[in-house]
Design a protein around this motif. Structure first.
Motif, PDB file in Angstrom:
ATOM      1  N   ASP A 180      49.691  32.396  34.072  1.00  0.00           N
ATOM      2  CA  ASP A 180      50.808  31.492  34.725  1.00  0.00           C
ATOM      3  C   ASP A 180      49.554  31.124  36.236  1.00  0.00           C
ATOM      4  O   ASP A 180      49.635  30.386  36.688  1.00  0.00           O
ATOM      5  N   SER A 181      48.732  31.349  36.285  1.00  0.00           N
ATOM      6  CA  SER A 181      47.900  31.673  37.852  1.00  0.00           C
ATOM      7  C   SER A 181      46.346  30.710  37.969  1.00  0.00           C
ATOM      8  O   SER A 181      46.986  29.471  36.865  1.00  0.00           O
ATOM      9  N   ASP A 182      46.927  29.911  39.352  1.00  0.00           N
ATOM     10  CA  ASP A 182      46.131  28.922  39.231  1.00  0.00           C
ATOM     11  C   ASP A 182      45.119  28.611  39.718  1.00  0.00           C
ATOM     12  O   ASP A 182      44.332  27.960  40.516  1.00  0.00           O
ATOM     13  N   ILE A 183      44.569  30.007  39.812  1.00  0.00           N
ATOM     14  CA  ILE A 183      42.795  30.798  39.898  1.00  0.00           C
ATOM     15  C   ILE A 183      42.023  30.149  39.133  1.00  0.00           C
ATOM     16  O   ILE A 183      42.776  30.495  38.060  1.00  0.00           O
ATOM     17  N   GLU A 184      40.490  29.104  38.978  1.00  0.00           N
ATOM     18  CA  GLU A 184      40.117  29.098  38.098  1.00  0.00           C
ATOM     19  C   GLU A 184      38.832  29.155  38.291  1.00  0.00           C
ATOM     20  O   GLU A 184      38.548  29.401  36.991  1.00  0.00           O
ATOM     21  N   THR A 185      38.063  28.956  39.605  1.00  0.00           N
ATOM     22  CA  THR A 185      36.816  29.613  40.125  1.00  0.00           C
ATOM     23  C   THR A 185      37.162  30.966  40.792  1.00  0.00           C
ATOM     24  O   THR A 185      37.793  31.036  41.893  1.00  0.00           O
ATOM     25  N   ALA A 186      35.752  31.012  41.510  1.00  0.00           N
ATOM     26  CA  ALA A 186      35.826  32.190  42.431  1.00  0.00           C
ATOM     27  C   ALA A 186      36.220  31.738  43.772  1.00  0.00           C
ATOM     28  O   ALA A 186      36.873  32.781  44.649  1.00  0.00           O
ATOM     29  N   GLU A 187      35.892  30.505  44.491  1.00  0.00           N
ATOM     30  CA  GLU A 187      36.713  30.214  45.406  1.00  0.00           C
ATOM     31  C   GLU A 187      37.997  30.497  45.227  1.00  0.00           C
ATOM     32  O   GLU A 187      38.633  30.359  46.797  1.00  0.00           O
ATOM     33  N   ASP A 188      38.932  29.844  44.773  1.00  0.00           N
ATOM     34  CA  ASP A 188      39.973  30.514  44.172  1.00  0.00           C
ATOM     35  C   ASP A 188      40.461  31.657  44.358  1.00  0.00           C
ATOM     36  O   ASP A 188      41.335  31.971  44.602  1.00  0.00           O
ATOM     37  N   LEU A 189      39.633  32.271  44.826  1.00  0.00           N
ATOM     38  CA  LEU A 189      39.933  33.898  45.608  1.00  0.00           C
ATOM     39  C   LEU A 189      40.320  34.234  46.624  1.00  0.00           C
ATOM     40  O   LEU A 189      40.773  35.286  47.560  1.00  0.00           O
ATOM     41  N   GLY A 229      41.145  35.067  50.083  1.00  0.00           N
ATOM     42  CA  GLY A 229      42.587  35.129  50.621  1.00  0.00           C
ATOM     43  C   GLY A 229      43.588  36.195  49.530  1.00  0.00           C
ATOM     44  O   GLY A 229      44.305  36.563  50.243  1.00  0.00           O
ATOM     45  N   LYS A 230      43.167  35.852  48.217  1.00  0.00           N
ATOM     46  CA  LYS A 230      44.064  36.930  47.545  1.00  0.00           C
ATOM     47  C   LYS A 230      43.738  38.509  46.980  1.00  0.00           C
ATOM     48  O   LYS A 230      42.924  39.240  47.448  1.00  0.00           O
ATOM     49  N   GLU A 231      44.649  38.537  46.070  1.00  0.00           N
ATOM     50  CA  GLU A 231      44.317  40.023  45.997  1.00  0.00           C
ATOM     51  C   GLU A 231      43.830  40.732  44.636  1.00  0.00           C
ATOM     52  O   GLU A 231      44.759  40.035  43.814  1.00  0.00           O
ATOM     53  N   VAL A 232      42.452  41.050  45.022  1.00  0.00           N
ATOM     54  CA  VAL A 232      41.856  40.942  43.523  1.00  0.00           C
ATOM     55  C   VAL A 232      41.668  42.045  43.498  1.00  0.00           C
ATOM     56  O   VAL A 232      40.412  43.226  44.123  1.00  0.00           O
ATOM     57  N   GLN A 237      34.802  41.688  47.756  1.00  0.00           N
ATOM     58  CA  GLN A 237      34.208  41.046  49.393  1.00  0.00           C
ATOM     59  C   GLN A 237      33.703  39.798  49.780  1.00  0.00           C
ATOM     60  O   GLN A 237      34.008  40.181  50.740  1.00  0.00           O
ATOM     61  N   GLN A 238      33.124  39.242  49.558  1.00  0.00           N
ATOM     62  CA  GLN A 238      32.594  37.940  49.283  1.00  0.00           C
ATOM     63  C   GLN A 238      34.072  37.064  49.235  1.00  0.00           C
ATOM     64  O   GLN A 238      33.735  35.681  49.887  1.00  0.00           O
ATOM     65  N   TYR A 239      35.188  37.081  48.581  1.00  0.00           N
ATOM     66  CA  TYR A 239      35.901  35.740  48.738  1.00  0.00           C
ATOM     67  C   TYR A 239      37.507  37.001  49.137  1.00  0.00           C
ATOM     68  O   TYR A 239      38.166  35.933  49.711  1.00  0.00           O
ATOM     69  N   PRO A 257      42.524  46.161  45.865  1.00  0.00           N
ATOM     70  CA  PRO A 257      42.549  47.776  45.563  1.00  0.00           C
ATOM     71  C   PRO A 257      42.027  48.176  45.072  1.00  0.00           C
ATOM     72  O   PRO A 257      41.206  46.839  43.688  1.00  0.00           O
ATOM     73  N   GLN A 258      41.402  49.687  44.650  1.00  0.00           N
ATOM     74  CA  GLN A 258      40.556  49.994  43.948  1.00  0.00           C
ATOM     75  C   GLN A 258      41.360  51.103  43.174  1.00  0.00           C
ATOM     76  O   GLN A 258      42.001  51.524  43.236  1.00  0.00           O
ATOM     77  N   VAL A 259      40.822  51.074  41.829  1.00  0.00           N
ATOM     78  CA  VAL A 259      41.804  51.850  41.345  1.00  0.00           C
ATOM     79  C   VAL A 259      40.702  52.198  39.754  1.00  0.00           C
ATOM     80  O   VAL A 259      39.151  52.199  40.409  1.00  0.00           O
ATOM     81  N   ASP A 260      41.215  53.797  39.643  1.00  0.00           N
ATOM     82  CA  ASP A 260      40.073  54.687  38.712  1.00  0.00           C
ATOM     83  C   ASP A 260      39.057  53.672  37.948  1.00  0.00           C
ATOM     84  O   ASP A 260      38.255  54.184  36.928  1.00  0.00           O
ATOM     85  N   SER A 261      39.816  52.864  36.893  1.00  0.00           N
ATOM     86  CA  SER A 261      39.374  52.556  36.253  1.00  0.00           C
ATOM     87  C   SER A 261      39.487  50.958  35.599  1.00  0.00           C
ATOM     88  O   SER A 261      40.378  50.509  36.086  1.00  0.00           O
TER      89      SER A 261
END
Length: 270
Positions: free
Chosen positions: A139-148, A150-153, A166-168, A173-177
């Motif tokens: 259901d996400s509206d993210i389609e391209t890298a530019e859409d990232l 300000g988002k939580e990636v 970090q480019q976007y 949030p960083q997790v173990d895997s």
């Protein structure tokens, strides 16, 4: 007296020839490079390799041991080198440091070759190719890298995807895997995950409600080897060459991945 001197002379000649012969044999054995001593391994006769065990289908736990494509490749390399493979499970973010510090002989852990990592360790020829992909919920509206922007990636800690995200955005949030990141995404957390194309596809096949949105490039994954271990590097590259030429590397890829990832793909923008 003359006869005694002559016999003494003959004896000296024989001893000298025997010594020379022994020296030649010893020299030949040394230069032949037989035995694992030529690699300066942590334990003679054993190839201690690190992997995360948290990156299915490349390395994951099954029956108390790590299995997967990375593990199979490491074991095939060890066989080619005439060594006993010994697996060590470690957090991905610390594996390169572990190789550099001599805790592992090598790492076969899906490391992408980067300039930053090349300052710490050397890398073999690639044993597979893949690439970073953006994954979201359906259901996400993210389609391209530019859409990232300000988002939580979410990304795997210590991976190349950290710098990519970090480019976007600064919300990373960083997790173990990578698998943990995708599972969290599927459950409604985060806006997107950047991870390897094969890992994402496998997660989808296993029932995670996520979708591939855009591929960000092509990456080369290789074996990490401590700097200064030139003979080990040379023989690992020769082993990989033989595994590719014989079709064994492709066979392992088909067995664990379900596709041939041993050939460099064309970069896609889809």
């Amino acid at each position: 007296m003359k006869k005694l001197k002559f016999l003494l002379f003959i004896a000296i000649i024989v001893v000298a020839m025997t010594a020379c012969g022994g020296s030649d044999g010893s020299s030949e054995k040394s230069s032949s490079g037989e035995g694992s001593g030529k690699y300066d391994l942590i334990k003679d006769g054993k190839l201690i390799f690190a992997a995360s065990g948290e990156f299915k289908p490349f390395s994951y736990m099954e029956g108390g041991k790590m299995v997967g494509y990375d593990i199979a490749v490491a074991e095939a390399i060890a066989e080619k080198l005439g060594l006993e493979p010994v697996q060590k499970k470690a957090k991905f973010s610390g594996i390169v440091t572990g190789v550099k510090q001599g805790r592992y002989d090598i790492a076969v852990a899906s490391h992408t070759i980067t300039e930053k990592r090349l300052k710490e360790v050397n890398f073999s020829e690639p044993y597979y190719y893949s690439g970073p992909v953006i994954y979201t919920r359906p259901d996400s509206d993210i389609e391209t890298a530019e859409d990232l922007k300000g988002k939580e990636v979410s990304v795997s800690r210590g991976s190349t995807y950290v710098e990519m995200a970090q480019q976007y955005t600064d919300n990373i949030p960083q997790v173990d895997s990578d698998v943990v990141a995708l599972q969290s995404l599927s459950k409604g957390h985060h806006d997107a995950v950047i991870t390897d194309a094969v890992t994402g596809s496998t997660a989808i096949e296993n029932g995670l409600k996520i979708e591939k949105r855009a591929q960000l490039g092509v990456s080369e994954q290789a074996v990490a080897v401590p700097k200064g271990h030139d003979k080990l590097m040379e023989d690992i590259n020769q082993a990989l060459k033989e595994l590719k030429e014989s079709g064994k590397l492709k066979e392992l890829s088909m067995e664990w991945i379900g596709a041939d990832i041993t050939q460099e793909p064309e970069e896609s923008s889809e």
